[in-house]
Design a protein around this motif. Structure first.
Motif, PDB file in Angstrom:
ATOM      1  N   PRO A 233     -10.833  10.670  17.295  1.00  0.00           N
ATOM      2  CA  PRO A 233      -9.449  11.087  17.039  1.00  0.00           C
ATOM      3  C   PRO A 233      -8.414  10.235  17.771  1.00  0.00           C
ATOM      4  O   PRO A 233      -7.337   9.970  17.232  1.00  0.00           O
ATOM      5  CB  PRO A 233      -9.426  12.537  17.528  1.00  0.00           C
ATOM      6  N   ARG A 234      -8.708   9.813  19.010  1.00  0.00           N
ATOM      7  CA  ARG A 234      -7.714   9.043  19.770  1.00  0.00           C
ATOM      8  C   ARG A 234      -7.445   7.698  19.111  1.00  0.00           C
ATOM      9  O   ARG A 234      -6.285   7.260  18.996  1.00  0.00           O
ATOM     10  CB  ARG A 234      -8.187   8.842  21.206  1.00  0.00           C
ATOM     11  N   ALA A 235      -8.486   7.036  18.641  1.00  0.00           N
ATOM     12  CA  ALA A 235      -8.299   5.748  17.974  1.00  0.00           C
ATOM     13  C   ALA A 235      -7.463   5.908  16.708  1.00  0.00           C
ATOM     14  O   ALA A 235      -6.584   5.091  16.419  1.00  0.00           O
ATOM     15  CB  ALA A 235      -9.659   5.129  17.643  1.00  0.00           C
ATOM     16  N   LEU A 236      -7.724   6.972  15.964  1.00  0.00           N
ATOM     17  CA  LEU A 236      -6.955   7.232  14.747  1.00  0.00           C
ATOM     18  C   LEU A 236      -5.502   7.545  15.084  1.00  0.00           C
ATOM     19  O   LEU A 236      -4.569   7.042  14.440  1.00  0.00           O
ATOM     20  CB  LEU A 236      -7.579   8.391  13.974  1.00  0.00           C
ATOM     21  N   LEU A 237      -5.314   8.381  16.085  1.00  0.00           N
ATOM     22  CA  LEU A 237      -3.965   8.779  16.478  1.00  0.00           C
ATOM     23  C   LEU A 237      -3.149   7.564  16.933  1.00  0.00           C
ATOM     24  O   LEU A 237      -1.994   7.388  16.513  1.00  0.00           O
ATOM     25  CB  LEU A 237      -4.043   9.810  17.597  1.00  0.00           C
ATOM     26  N   ASP A 238      -3.736   6.722  17.768  1.00  0.00           N
ATOM     27  CA  ASP A 238      -3.026   5.541  18.249  1.00  0.00           C
ATOM     28  C   ASP A 238      -2.652   4.612  17.090  1.00  0.00           C
ATOM     29  O   ASP A 238      -1.552   4.051  17.063  1.00  0.00           O
ATOM     30  CB  ASP A 238      -3.886   4.787  19.265  1.00  0.00           C
ATOM     31  N   ALA A 239      -3.577   4.457  16.144  1.00  0.00           N
ATOM     32  CA  ALA A 239      -3.301   3.571  15.007  1.00  0.00           C
ATOM     33  C   ALA A 239      -2.194   4.144  14.117  1.00  0.00           C
ATOM     34  O   ALA A 239      -1.352   3.394  13.604  1.00  0.00           O
ATOM     35  CB  ALA A 239      -4.576   3.354  14.194  1.00  0.00           C
ATOM     36  N   MET A 240      -2.170   5.468  13.931  1.00  0.00           N
ATOM     37  CA  MET A 240      -1.117   6.080  13.117  1.00  0.00           C
ATOM     38  C   MET A 240       0.245   5.950  13.779  1.00  0.00           C
ATOM     39  O   MET A 240       1.253   5.686  13.119  1.00  0.00           O
ATOM     40  CB  MET A 240      -1.454   7.552  12.846  1.00  0.00           C
ATOM     41  N   LEU A 241       0.283   6.115  15.092  1.00  0.00           N
ATOM     42  CA  LEU A 241       1.549   5.994  15.808  1.00  0.00           C
ATOM     43  C   LEU A 241       2.054   4.552  15.803  1.00  0.00           C
ATOM     44  O   LEU A 241       3.262   4.310  15.928  1.00  0.00           O
ATOM     45  CB  LEU A 241       1.390   6.497  17.238  1.00  0.00           C
ATOM     46  N   ALA A 242       1.137   3.594  15.653  1.00  0.00           N
ATOM     47  CA  ALA A 242       1.525   2.180  15.616  1.00  0.00           C
ATOM     48  C   ALA A 242       1.901   1.720  14.206  1.00  0.00           C
ATOM     49  O   ALA A 242       2.427   0.622  14.038  1.00  0.00           O
ATOM     50  CB  ALA A 242       0.389   1.316  16.159  1.00  0.00           C
ATOM     51  N   ALA A 243       1.643   2.546  13.197  1.00  0.00           N
ATOM     52  CA  ALA A 243       1.944   2.167  11.812  1.00  0.00           C
ATOM     53  C   ALA A 243       3.448   2.099  11.593  1.00  0.00           C
ATOM     54  O   ALA A 243       4.235   2.761  12.272  1.00  0.00           O
ATOM     55  CB  ALA A 243       1.311   3.164  10.852  1.00  0.00           C
ATOM     56  N   THR A 244       3.852   1.294  10.613  1.00  0.00           N
ATOM     57  CA  THR A 244       5.266   1.141  10.258  1.00  0.00           C
ATOM     58  C   THR A 244       5.396   1.216   8.743  1.00  0.00           C
ATOM     59  O   THR A 244       4.398   1.131   8.013  1.00  0.00           O
ATOM     60  CB  THR A 244       5.816  -0.213  10.741  1.00  0.00           C
ATOM     61  N   PRO A 245       6.621   1.335   8.231  1.00  0.00           N
ATOM     62  CA  PRO A 245       6.803   1.327   6.769  1.00  0.00           C
ATOM     63  C   PRO A 245       6.232   0.090   6.090  1.00  0.00           C
ATOM     64  O   PRO A 245       5.894   0.141   4.896  1.00  0.00           O
ATOM     65  CB  PRO A 245       8.323   1.416   6.618  1.00  0.00           C
ATOM     66  N   ALA A 246       6.106  -1.022   6.831  1.00  0.00           N
ATOM     67  CA  ALA A 246       5.521  -2.223   6.244  1.00  0.00           C
ATOM     68  C   ALA A 246       4.047  -2.019   5.891  1.00  0.00           C
ATOM     69  O   ALA A 246       3.495  -2.755   5.058  1.00  0.00           O
ATOM     70  CB  ALA A 246       5.667  -3.399   7.214  1.00  0.00           C
ATOM     71  N   ASP A 247       3.408  -1.005   6.514  1.00  0.00           N
ATOM     72  CA  ASP A 247       2.004  -0.711   6.225  1.00  0.00           C
ATOM     73  C   ASP A 247       1.838   0.207   5.008  1.00  0.00           C
ATOM     74  O   ASP A 247       0.720   0.448   4.566  1.00  0.00           O
ATOM     75  CB  ASP A 247       1.350  -0.042   7.435  1.00  0.00           C
ATOM     76  N   SER A 248       2.948   0.715   4.500  1.00  0.00           N
ATOM     77  CA  SER A 248       2.866   1.670   3.392  1.00  0.00           C
ATOM     78  C   SER A 248       2.520   0.982   2.080  1.00  0.00           C
ATOM     79  O   SER A 248       2.976  -0.126   1.793  1.00  0.00           O
ATOM     80  CB  SER A 248       4.206   2.407   3.237  1.00  0.00           C
ATOM     81  N   SER A 249       1.703   1.656   1.287  1.00  0.00           N
ATOM     82  CA  SER A 249       1.425   1.212  -0.084  1.00  0.00           C
ATOM     83  C   SER A 249       1.931   2.244  -1.091  1.00  0.00           C
ATOM     84  O   SER A 249       1.627   2.163  -2.274  1.00  0.00           O
ATOM     85  CB  SER A 249      -0.084   0.995  -0.276  1.00  0.00           C
ATOM     86  N   TYR A 250       2.714   3.203  -0.580  1.00  0.00           N
ATOM     87  CA  TYR A 250       3.165   4.299  -1.428  1.00  0.00           C
ATOM     88  C   TYR A 250       4.253   3.834  -2.388  1.00  0.00           C
ATOM     89  O   TYR A 250       5.146   3.071  -2.021  1.00  0.00           O
ATOM     90  CB  TYR A 250       3.712   5.437  -0.575  1.00  0.00           C
TER      91      TYR A 250
END
Length: 354
Positions: A233-250
């Motif tokens: 969970p910590r690795a996932l949480l850290d990666a989500m908090l580091a994400a930006t709109p540039a990572d979106s494919s929506y």
């Protein structure tokens, strides 16, 4: 003749065996003899029930609209409802089911339509278009000869042979202390399963590689149900908090939005009171999915477009009229059927809190 009959019986035997297997393992309880949660959450069972005894008020949507206690809905609203929502339903499927319901009940006068624009398009119960559903639910032979349902039956059979207990499960959790700490025993801001669920949605809303893979381990919860627990969970949480709109494919599905606008116009022209429902999401999803990927703006666009149709909008997501606590959620999208869903039922269908 005496020689022909045994030969015919021999030729028919494989087909009879196959259809016996189909009857035993088809996962949607088409014939209504198995019962249980998988039957209750099946679009086949729900459409068959509606066609045989339609209520003049219907509920549509995916699993967030599918698990209401219908006695509680009737008590809160003062009327009967038919629930045609089912787990994993896409917007197109729900729209198709609306027209099937309207065509088969001239007295239909109320529709609560659950809207989810960033739920994955894949579904637990793959379905053909509405006209095919209409044929299948009325014709057992068409059901038994349908390729999709035969594939689902074989999938069910393989899982059972592997010892996997199948069927829908109730969205109710029995959480333990380990669910609130990371892989090193440090406290997490939210439960592991909320982090894992947000990460699951990244697979549909973000570019590949934005997050590490979700790692899990099997366990049995306090109620004896087989579950899987996220182990990173910590690795996932850290990666989500580091994400930006540039990572979106929506990208907003404008075709689905147009179909909802057409549905609203149909309701207005046919005396059907339509309410679009944006079901609740937990704050964990707002913090770790919606905000990092910049999904706020398209969600507001959707909400405004729905309101512009003239239909009522009950919003528990974008500008929520009611907020539910973390312990009231089973995962980020689904309210716990014991701790959260009853309160949402009363809020949505009209009863006031004491």
């Amino acid at each position: 003749m005496k020689k022909i009959l045994p030969r015919l019986a021999l030729l028919a035997a494989p087909f009879l065996v196959y259809f016996a297997l189909f009857f035993a393992f088809e996962p949607y309880d088409y014939f209504g003899v198995k019962g249980g949660a998988s039957s209750e959450d099946s679009v086949i069972t729900r459409v068959r029930a509606y066609l045989s005894a339609p209520e003049d008020a219907i509920i549509l949507g995916d699993s967030r609209m599918a698990h209401f206690d219908m006695n509680a809905v009737a008590e809160a609203s003062g009327r009967g409802w038919s629930n045609l929502a089912f787990g994993g339903a896409s917007l197109n499927e729900s729209i198709d089911l609306f027209y099937l319901a309207a065509e088969n009940n001239p007295s239909l006068n109320t529709c609560y339509f659950g809207v989810s624009f960033y739920i994955p398009a894949c579904r637990r119960f793959p379905q053909p278009p509405s006209e095919a559903i209409g044929t299948v639910v009325k014709n057992p032979v068409a059901y038994m000869l349908n390729f999709d349902y035969n594939a689902d039956m074989l999938g069910e059979l393989l899982l059972r042979l592997q010892g996997v207990q199948t069927g829908a499960t109730r969205d109710a959790g029995a959480w333990e202390a380990i669910d609130s700490v990371d892989e090193d025993g440090n406290a997490l801001p939210v439960r592991r399963n909320l982090i894992a669920y947000a990460a699951t949605l990244y697979q549909n809303c973000a570019k590949p590689g934005t997050l590490p893979a979700i790692e899990t381990e099997p366990y049995i919860d306090a109620w004896g149900a087989a579950r899987e627990r996220c182990t990173n969970p910590r690795a996932l949480l850290d990666a989500m908090l580091a994400a930006t709109p540039a990572d979106s494919s929506y990208s907003l599905n404008w075709e689905n939005l147009r179909r909802l606008e057409e549905l609203a116009a149909y309701c207005a022209g046919n005396g059907i009171e339509l309410t679009f429902v944006l079901p609740p999401i937990d704050d964990a999803l707002r913090q770790y999915l919606v905000a990092p990927l910049g999904l706020d703006e398209p969600m507001r666009t959707i909400r405004q477009a729905l309101a512009d149709t003239g239909a009522a909008v009950r919003d528990f997501e974008v500008e929520p009229e009611a907020v539910y606590a973390e312990e009231q959620y089973y995962d980020g999208f689904h309210l716990d059927v014991e701790r959260g869903l009853p309160e949402f039922t009363r809020a949505l269908f009209g009863a006031k809190e004491a």
